[in-house]
Enzyme design. Sequence first.
Site, mmCIF file in Angstrom:
data_model
loop_
_atom_site.group_PDB
_atom_site.id
_atom_site.type_symbol
_atom_site.label_atom_id
_atom_site.label_comp_id
_atom_site.label_asym_id
_atom_site.label_seq_id
_atom_site.Cartn_x
_atom_site.Cartn_y
_atom_site.Cartn_z
ATOM 1 N N ASP A 14 4.961 -5.122 -0.018
ATOM 2 C CA ASP A 14 5.026 -6.225 -0.994
ATOM 3 C C ASP A 14 4.343 -5.872 -2.313
ATOM 4 O O ASP A 14 3.835 -6.748 -3.013
ATOM 5 C CB ASP A 14 4.403 -7.510 -0.422
ATOM 6 C CG ASP A 14 4.948 -7.866 0.944
ATOM 7 O OD1 ASP A 14 6.182 -7.892 1.081
ATOM 8 O OD2 ASP A 14 4.156 -8.110 1.868
ATOM 9 N N HIS A 42 13.099 -6.092 -0.805
ATOM 10 C CA HIS A 42 12.906 -5.612 -2.166
ATOM 11 C C HIS A 42 13.572 -6.575 -3.143
ATOM 12 O O HIS A 42 14.780 -6.775 -3.108
ATOM 13 C CB HIS A 42 13.457 -4.195 -2.317
ATOM 14 C CG HIS A 42 12.693 -3.191 -1.509
ATOM 15 N ND1 HIS A 42 13.063 -1.868 -1.399
ATOM 16 C CD2 HIS A 42 11.559 -3.314 -0.776
ATOM 17 C CE1 HIS A 42 12.189 -1.235 -0.629
ATOM 18 N NE2 HIS A 42 11.281 -2.100 -0.236
#
Length: 431
Positions: A14, A42
């Site tokens: 992340d 993503h």
Amino acid sequence: MGKNVVVLGTQWGDEGKGKIVDLLTEQSKYVVRYQGGHNAGHTLVIDGEKTVLHLIPSGILRDNVKCIIGNGVVLAPDALMTEIKMLKERGVPVEERLLISEACPLILPFHCALDIAREKARGNNAIGTTGRGIGPAYEDKVSRRGLRVGDLFDAELFAEKLKEVMAYHNFMLTEYYKCEAVDYEETLKDALAIADYLKSMCVDVTELLDQARKAGEPILFEGAQGTLLDIDHGTYPFVTSSNTTAGGVATGSGFGPRHLDYVLGIMKAYTTRVGAGPFPTELQCEIGDHLGTKGHEFGATTGRKRRPGWLDVVAMKRAVQINSISGFCLTKLDVLDGLEEVKICVGYQYPDGSVATVTPLAAEGYEQVTPVLETMPGWSENTFGATSVEQLPQAALNYIKRLEELLDTPIDIISTGPDRNETMILVNPFS
């Protein structure tokens, strides 16, 4: 000659890899996923439009780029088809841009069933997996009983192999976990239904990448998850099931390691973690709430709330070692705006008073550590969307400089927002 660049996460995932990969693909001919599966999330924001990719490389939105799913990726056919459908509805000609290795292990419904059953059985000791079958699929690969994409192209042989592996896993599901068995006929039918479609995109990835290298065509390798989730080097057992570090590039794509020119480590200006596992700098307080809210810290794959904390330089030093990082990209600097002070973890203190400046090798080693924090002045100015260093307040520049000193590694890119334009490239990895 073109350069070959690796982009990977240095924390627990992340970090903002998707945006940076998308930005750098303007200068690359190939973008390669080399590990993980659709447990990745993503997020790309281009001209205000948000796209979340889980399996397909982040270069898919560029018309000059070939996207490759390498052999190190565990591939769920249903997840792939869902993602392809989403992209095609947006006008992306996926079939013209996407290539797949025949050696990718398949994630099938029984893998997901096992993943979920195991997490449930662990109770309070659950690892926090996404429940998407990643671990069980990698287990089958290592046990040499796994089915691969190439197996789909011989229907009779695939059916035989599937029957054998499903007998094994259904026994575990029904007898050990007391769950329902997964239907063999339905699994077989669904898998073979897309065999021809997948075959049209399959290539010898190792040969293709080697020819691209010889032709001087730049290649970008896109990592998933983060260094601290690596199966060997992460906070074991609270890790993923693949090698998320730079070493995974060679094994997960067949590209020779001596041909890699630059490793870009993506590092958030603070730290987050999803799911269970040690987290020395975790902030369970008002500041943590501020970071989580302002940073929109919810998992792109699971939607789970991320755990926020201060940046951990001890862990980042380990990431530099393992990945031989050439330079960092610092993301979400703007989330620190408005804090009176910012803190950096520079050591781990144990109950006996000793201080370590290297990470433990397993989760148990973190149980009694408290972070040694270095405090720096914060800044009240707004850095969101800044596109030049001159726009940053002095306190933010001091923070960046201090990180470079502590890590002995330059920060070559700074991100101040989700859009690809909200970025400062101080040193271009491809130059």
